[in-house]
Design a protein around this motif. Structure first.
Motif, PDB file in Angstrom:
ATOM      1  N   THR A   2       0.831  -1.203   0.000  1.00  0.00           N
ATOM      2  CA  THR A   2       0.000   0.000   0.000  1.00  0.00           C
ATOM      3  C   THR A   2       0.866   1.254   0.000  1.00  0.00           C
ATOM      4  N   THR A   3       1.900   1.268   0.838  1.00  0.00           N
ATOM      5  CA  THR A   3       2.800   2.422   0.894  1.00  0.00           C
ATOM      6  C   THR A   3       3.494   2.635  -0.443  1.00  0.00           C
ATOM      7  N   PHE A   4       3.924   1.538  -1.061  1.00  0.00           N
ATOM      8  CA  PHE A   4       4.560   1.623  -2.386  1.00  0.00           C
ATOM      9  C   PHE A   4       3.603   2.231  -3.406  1.00  0.00           C
ATOM     10  N   CYS A   5       2.371   1.738  -3.431  1.00  0.00           N
ATOM     11  CA  CYS A   5       1.387   2.213  -4.401  1.00  0.00           C
ATOM     12  C   CYS A   5       1.032   3.684  -4.164  1.00  0.00           C
TER      13      CYS A   5
ATOM     14  N   VAL B   8      -3.864   8.141   1.902  1.00  0.00           N
ATOM     15  CA  VAL B   8      -4.586   7.028   1.291  1.00  0.00           C
ATOM     16  C   VAL B   8      -6.051   7.048   1.733  1.00  0.00           C
ATOM     17  N   ARG B   9      -6.927   7.081   0.774  1.00  0.00           N
ATOM     18  CA  ARG B   9      -8.363   6.959   1.064  1.00  0.00           C
ATOM     19  C   ARG B   9      -8.690   5.477   1.238  1.00  0.00           C
ATOM     20  N   PHE B  10      -9.390   5.145   2.301  1.00  0.00           N
ATOM     21  CA  PHE B  10      -9.762   3.763   2.587  1.00  0.00           C
ATOM     22  C   PHE B  10     -11.216   3.529   2.195  1.00  0.00           C
TER      23      PHE B  10
ATOM     24  N   HIS C 284     -11.135  12.296   2.350  1.00  0.00           N
ATOM     25  CA  HIS C 284     -10.744  13.466   1.560  1.00  0.00           C
ATOM     26  C   HIS C 284      -9.461  13.254   0.759  1.00  0.00           C
ATOM     27  N   PHE C 285      -8.791  12.109   0.952  1.00  0.00           N
ATOM     28  CA  PHE C 285      -7.524  11.866   0.254  1.00  0.00           C
ATOM     29  C   PHE C 285      -7.769  11.422  -1.188  1.00  0.00           C
ATOM     30  N   THR C 286      -6.855  11.815  -2.081  1.00  0.00           N
ATOM     31  CA  THR C 286      -6.984  11.469  -3.499  1.00  0.00           C
ATOM     32  C   THR C 286      -5.722  10.847  -4.077  1.00  0.00           C
ATOM     33  N   LYS C 287      -4.692  10.713  -3.272  1.00  0.00           N
ATOM     34  CA  LYS C 287      -3.419  10.183  -3.759  1.00  0.00           C
ATOM     35  C   LYS C 287      -3.543   8.722  -4.170  1.00  0.00           C
ATOM     36  N   LEU C 288      -4.186   7.921  -3.316  1.00  0.00           N
ATOM     37  CA  LEU C 288      -4.440   6.514  -3.600  1.00  0.00           C
ATOM     38  C   LEU C 288      -5.704   6.106  -2.866  1.00  0.00           C
ATOM     39  N   THR C 289      -6.514   5.280  -3.514  1.00  0.00           N
ATOM     40  CA  THR C 289      -7.657   4.677  -2.837  1.00  0.00           C
ATOM     41  C   THR C 289      -7.355   3.202  -2.649  1.00  0.00           C
TER      42      THR C 289
END
Length: 224
Positions: free
Chosen positions: A36-39, A88-90, A116-121
């Motif tokens: 997840t951190t990598f992505c 990261v959006r969960f 509110h996050f958009t970097k990765l879902t």
């Protein structure tokens, strides 16, 4: 890109080391954090969906199911900072109504704090089965007396409800070559990779190599 992973091999990893299956699940959870951190820090990946608990997994021994429920609750509590730090959006797909009130509350808290996050879902498939998802979608259409069309079915799928696009790349670990009732509708034109690596041994380095191979493939979507 929507990357989807069937995380398989925790039990076999543990068995090979003479450990209880639960130890394999613990190790597998650590890999989830790494991937997840990598992505989250890879500009090419916008969505990461992980097959965490299927509708068929209830058939496993009660002690293992209970452990997985507790592991998920502890994971969400412990890793909230990871979601926040990596933006990261969960999100969750599947029918979580069978989960305990405590676990559902934990899931909803995590969703609320990261919405509110958009970097990765990151999408966890929990009590998820694609046949169940499609059946629930069709039932909703019937209840609302809407026409059964491909467009309407798609609109009522768990993924569409949460604005999650179809899968681009599907990976399954552990050497099994099947999709096990995972996102059957959404992988219609996905590229698929199957690796012999057991999930607890899966690394970001191997993921990078798979992504490189994926980028070399020509996706024609039924065209020439």
């Amino acid at each position: 890109m929507h990357l989807s992973i069937i995380m398989d091999g925790n039990g076999r990893w543990a068995k090979a080391k003479g450990l209880n299956r639960t130890e394999g699940h613990k190790k597998g959870a650590e890999v989830v954090k790494d991937i997840t951190t990598f992505c989250a820090n890879n500009d090419k990946i916008n969505y990461l969906s992980l097959y965490a608990f299927s509708t068929e997994n209830w058939k496993r021994p009660k002690y293992e199911v209970d452990f997985l429920m507790k592991l998920l609750d502890n994971w969400l509590k412990k890793e909230l900072d990871t979601y926040l730090e990596n933006e990261v959006r969960f999100e969750v797909i599947g029918d979580i109504s069978k989960f305990s009130d405590k676990l559902r509350k934990r899931i909803n808290i995590t969703k609320e704090k990261t919405k509110h996050f958009t970097k990765l879902t990151q999408v966890l498939a929990l009590n998820y089965g694609s046949k169940d998802e499609i059946t629930r979608a069709v039932k909703k259409l019937c209840n609302e007396k809407k026409e059964i069309t491909e467009e309407n079915i798609n609109r009522y799928l768990d993924t569409s409800i949460h604005n999650i696009p179809d899968v681009d790349l599907l990976i399954r670990t552990s050497g099994e070559i099947r999709v096990s009732n995972f996102l059957l509708w959404q992988i219609a034109y996905a590229e698929m990779f199957f690796t012999n690596t057991l999930w607890p041994n899966f690394t970001t380095k191997e993921l990078e190599e798979i992504i490189k191979n994926f980028e070399k493939r020509e996706r024609r979507y039924g065209g020439i």
